[in-house]
Design an enzyme around this catalytic site. Structure first.
Site, PDB file in Angstrom:
ATOM      1  N   ASN A   1       0.944  -1.287   0.143  1.00 24.96           N
ATOM      2  CA  ASN A   1       0.001   0.215  -0.016  1.00 24.96           C
ATOM      3  C   ASN A   1       0.908   1.240  -0.072  1.00 24.96           C
ATOM      4  OD1 ASN A   1      -2.625  -1.177  -0.147  1.00 24.96           O
ATOM      5  ND2 ASN A   1      -2.505  -1.568   2.254  1.00 24.96           N
ATOM      6  N   GLY A   2       2.123   1.307   0.945  1.00 27.13           N
ATOM      7  CA  GLY A   2       2.495   2.493   1.056  1.00 27.13           C
ATOM      8  C   GLY A   2       3.718   2.421  -0.355  1.00 27.13           C
TER       9      GLY A   2
ATOM     10  N   ASN B   1       3.433  29.616 -29.324  1.00 30.25           N
ATOM     11  CA  ASN B   1       2.387  28.689 -30.003  1.00 30.25           C
ATOM     12  C   ASN B   1       1.263  28.448 -29.348  1.00 30.25           C
ATOM     13  OD1 ASN B   1       1.061  26.335 -31.204  1.00 30.25           O
ATOM     14  ND2 ASN B   1       2.589  26.582 -32.974  1.00 30.25           N
TER      15      ASN B   1
ATOM     16  N   GLU C   1       5.046  -2.767  -8.369  1.00 30.28           N
ATOM     17  CA  GLU C   1       4.119  -2.604  -7.068  1.00 30.28           C
ATOM     18  C   GLU C   1       2.605  -2.802  -7.444  1.00 30.28           C
ATOM     19  OE1 GLU C   1       6.139  -2.465  -5.254  1.00 30.28           O
ATOM     20  OE2 GLU C   1       7.128  -0.561  -4.620  1.00 30.28           O
TER      21      GLU C   1
END
Length: 379
Positions: A237-238, A275, A361
């Protein structure tokens, strides 16, 4: 959450100062030479970057996850690959802090938080990536030891780091048969594969970790038998938040390079920055990064508060921020034209480094599975 007080600004500025002094000036050389700068990582320890959200009694900084995502964003402006490794080190170190007993915390954490020792996280296997509960590395109890056999794949820092938090099977198939262990790199029977040839993240090694009848003391079991999968997921989670923050930081650095380039680059008799179509692109890039940062901070605050929706918020933030970070960096390369494709400008390195954040992860497809499960469950 969105207005930083003096302490929060000081934390952010310390991380940015480290990135500006030690990471940014060397990032291209480290990438080219595939050099893992252990000496520079040692310098991060005294600044509190080795145990950001580890308790202070073992040398940690005792900070919040909200502080950590701000720190990793700033570190990644210097080098996303090294910032990402520091994230992995922190994830492994936090797992020992959160789930270790007193003896384990006292033995390992003071040297990990100081970064005298460097840590890696070992979950993925050749046949078990997204389906992490299917891992097959075994740890069989034999008296006062566990005997390890198996292979871990895609392990960041492997072969150069000192401590591995390893998930191994101690029981039946499935998540409940997985346990977590602290394994020193010099354990007999532990060896490492070749450094993988990768698209990005050249400044940190990625190798297999191979266990062949490696004996690990029972004292190195982290938590109880069968707790390993839960420990691994809570660590992720972290980790997801940190890697998302690295994407935001890397992309912000790419955007910061782009504006002055467009201001000085002339085409059709005027600076490209005049631009309007290019200005609109810059506006969209800035907006995407701010949206990612806002969701990231929201998820970090939920993790700090142990909110009921913390898991899906972490997954949302990881998916959104890593997708947005890569797209912004890729657009920045495009806005540099042919120069963006040259290594010396640093854009192509950022793009290469950020691409893997959408995979590790937990892939962004798996993040959608996590979020969808929460949506359906709430219906």
């Amino acid at each position: 959450m969105f207005i930083l007080d003096e302490d929060e600004q000081a934390i952010r500025d310390t991380a940015r100062g480290f990135a500006d002094e030690f990471l940014a000036p060397n990032a291209l050389e480290w990438d080219e030479q595939k050099h893992f700068p252990v000496d520079v990582l040692r310098k991060a320890g005294p600044l509190g970057l080795g145990g950001i959200y580890v308790q202070e009694d073992v040398g940690g900084s005792g900070l919040r996850r909200l502080d950590s995502v701000r720190i990793f964003e700033q570190l990644a402006t210097g080098c996303p690959a090294i910032a990402a490794y520091i994230s992995i080190h922190n994830m492994a170190t936090w797992m020992i802090d959160a789930y270790g007993d007193a003896a384990q915390r006292d033995r390992w954490l003071p040297r990990l938080t100081s970064m005298e020792l460097l840590a890696s996280y070992a979950l993925t296997e050749p046949g078990a990536g997204s389906d992490a509960a299917a891992l097959s590395t075994k740890a069989v109890r034999d008296g006062e030891d566990y005997i390890f056999n198996g292979t871990k794949q895609f392990i960041s820092g492997a072969g150069a780091t000192d401590v591995y938090v390893v998930m191994a099977r101690t029981g039946a198939a499935g998540a409940r048969g997985v346990s977590a262990f602290i394994v020193p790199a010099d354990t007999p029977g532990v060896s490492f594969g070749v450094n993988e040839r990768k698209m990005g993240w050249h400044a940190q090694p990625t190798r297999q970790v191979i266990f062949e009848d490696a004996r690990v003391p029972t004292a190195n079991l982290l938590g109880a038998e069968g707790d390993g999968f839960r420990i691994a997921m809570n660590g992720l989670n972290g980790g997801r938040l940190n890697i998302a923050a690295c994407s935001v930081g890397g992309a912000q650095a790419a955007l910061d390079k782009t504006v002055p380039y467009l201001a000085q680059r002339q085409a059709f008799g005027k600076p490209l920055l005049k631009n309007e179509a290019l200005r609109f692109q810059l506006a969209d890039m800035r907006t995407e990064l701010e949206a990612a940062r806002t969701l990231l901070w929201r998820a970090a605050a939920a993790l700090d508060a142990d909110a009921p929706d913390k898991v899906e918020l972490c997954a949302m933030a990881k998916r959104f921020a890593t997708d947005a970070g890569f797209e912004v960096a890729n657009k920045a390369l495009q806005l540099h034209g042919g120069y963006g494709y040259l290594a010396e400008y640093g854009l192509e390195k950022i793009v290469r480094d950020l691409r893997v954040h959408q995979i590790l992860e937990g892939t962004n497809e798996i993040m959608r599975v996590v979020v969808a499960r929460a949506v359906v469950g709430a219906a």
